[in-house]
Design an enzyme around this catalytic site. Structure first.
Site, short mmCIF file in Angstrom:
data_model
loop_
_atom_site.label_atom_id
_atom_site.label_comp_id
_atom_site.label_asym_id
_atom_site.label_seq_id
_atom_site.Cartn_x
_atom_site.Cartn_y
_atom_site.Cartn_z
N HIS A 91 18.15 8.21 11.85
CA HIS A 91 18.23 6.90 11.17
C HIS A 91 19.35 6.88 10.13
O HIS A 91 20.08 5.91 10.00
CB HIS A 91 16.87 6.63 10.52
CG HIS A 91 16.51 5.19 10.41
ND1 HIS A 91 15.23 4.73 10.42
CD2 HIS A 91 17.28 4.07 10.31
CE1 HIS A 91 15.22 3.41 10.31
NE2 HIS A 91 16.46 2.99 10.24
N TYR A 118 8.98 1.90 10.09
CA TYR A 118 8.64 0.47 10.10
C TYR A 118 7.12 0.29 9.99
O TYR A 118 6.38 0.58 10.93
CB TYR A 118 9.16 -0.23 11.37
CG TYR A 118 10.67 -0.18 11.57
CD1 TYR A 118 11.54 0.09 10.51
CD2 TYR A 118 11.23 -0.45 12.80
CE1 TYR A 118 12.92 0.12 10.70
CE2 TYR A 118 12.61 -0.43 13.00
CZ TYR A 118 13.44 -0.14 11.94
OH TYR A 118 14.81 -0.11 12.13
#
Ligand SMILES: NC(=O)c1ccc[n+]([C@@H]2O[C@H](COP(=O)([O-])OP(=O)(O)OC[C@H]3O[C@@H](n4cnc5c(N)ncnc54)[C@H](OP(=O)(O)O)[C@@H]3O)[C@@H](O)[C@H]2O)c1
Length: 332
Positions: free
Chosen positions: A127, A58
């Site tokens: 992830h 991110y």
């Protein structure tokens, strides 16, 4: 807020967490403000939020730095969650690739710890499973990080039941994070039917049931449908906004999806609440082991979202929301 026991180290877990991604990635870049983001995170801690969600990708590390700065010495009070297994190739164009080789994941976690400025990560997710690397190899490298004291709990994101079981047989899966909201029901084994618009098609397993049986927490991401279910989105997005290029947010899809919002608005009105709160209350009603992480970079939204923990929907309202049509447009 109500809390529950969590994972292996039993830190209390409040019913609603905070998704920090939008503070650095995907949405409304021009509205980003680090000072305000830090205020939002600190205010969430003051309000009893315990689960804070980030990832190495991110903002290519930016999000972990912000979260680390905001949490600071209060790290003991909260659960900091981050992720490994994806690598940013081009930040501006958000090009990524999967790399869940053992050394890559372990190096990624060491870099995350530095950015977070923490000695240990409470919850580390894989992830995405890397099709080039057997899940067992990645998971065992992650388990080594637990043995080394760098990570407390392990989680998976967007996996099948079979993958969750394989991992769990090796080392406990403390949490699964996947997209779940009124318009994305894959973890309940429901996907939009391609041949019958607006119909749901049964496909895959119910991951929430699996989590309940395994003693894992289920963490719905994008519980507000990336903002759509709040019924407050602007008609257009900045070019850099993920939604400007996503199928569910094209003008045609939005016109078709408008029919989802009518029922949500009506129920919200009955409770003098907002569509966002109704969307979150439906997610919360899926089980006590379900802890959504609505994302926001604004204090007013944080406050509104946390109040959803007190909104109880009756059977008729749940039936009406369960019966909403499937959305138009693929989620990715
Ligand atoms: N595991 C994964 O692959 C994955 C993928 C996506 C997301 N995630 C995680 O899940 C978290 C939540 O998902 P998300 O942020 O993508 O989507 P979301 O929570 O469904 O929606 C976020 C959007 O809703 C807006 N919003 C939030 N509360 C609102 C309210 N009360 N009224 C009106 N608008 C509101 C936010 O606006 P503002 O930004 O202006 O506040 C933002 O545009 C992320 O932050 C991230 O940590 C994980």
């Amino acid at each position: 807020m109500q809390t529950q026991e969590f994972g292996l180290d039993a830190k209390p877990l409040a019913r609603i967490g905070l998704g920090c991604m939008g503070m650095s990635w995907l949405y409304q870049e021009s509205h980003r403000d680090d000072v305000e983001s830090i205020r939002v995170i600190r205010s969430a801690i003051d309000s009893g939020v315990t689960l804070f969600d980030s990832a190495n990708i991110y903002g290519n590390g930016h999000n972990e730095r912000i979260l680390g700065r905001a949490v600071g010495r209060r790290a003991g009070q909260v659960l900091v969650a981050t992720k490994a297994g994806l690598v940013v190739d081009d930040e501006r164009r958000r090009l990524l690739h999967r790399d869940a080789r053992p050394t890559a994941v372990q190096n990624s976690v060491r870099a995350s710890l530095k950015r977070l400025d923490l000695p240990v990560i409470d919850l580390l997710y894989l992830h995405r499973v890397d099709p080039e690397v057997p899940l067992e190899e990645t998971w065992s490298a992650m388990a080594e990080l637990v043995q080394d004291g760098l990570v407390r709990n392990l989680g998976l994101s967007e996996v099948t039941r079979e993958q969750a079981e394989r991992a769990h047989a090796q080392h406990p899966v403390a949490a699964i994070q996947s997209e779940l909201s009124l318009w994305t029901r894959d973890p309940l084994g429901l996907i939009p039917d391609r041949t019958h618009p607006a119909a749901w098609h049964r496909s895959g397993d119910n991951l929430l049931d699996w989590c309940a049986q395994a003693g894992a927490v289920f963490v719905p991401f994008a519980p507000l449908g990336r903002g759509y279910l709040t019924a407050t989105l602007p008609t257009t997005f900045e070019d850099s906004d993920f939604r400007s290029g996503n199928e569910r947010f094209t003008p045609v899809a939005r016109a078709a999806n408008e029919k989802l919002l009518g029922t949500i608005r009506t129920i919200a009105k009955t409770h003098a609440s907002s569509p966002a709160q109704v969307a979150l209350a439906w997610v919360l009603a899926q089980g006590e082991h379900v802890v959504p992480i609505p994302g926001t970079k604004q204090l007013r939204y944080l406050r509104e979202n946390l109040q959803a923990a007190d909104l109880v929907l009756n059977e008729d309202e749940m039936r009406a929301l369960d019966g909403l049509p499937a959305p138009s447009g693929a989620r990715y």
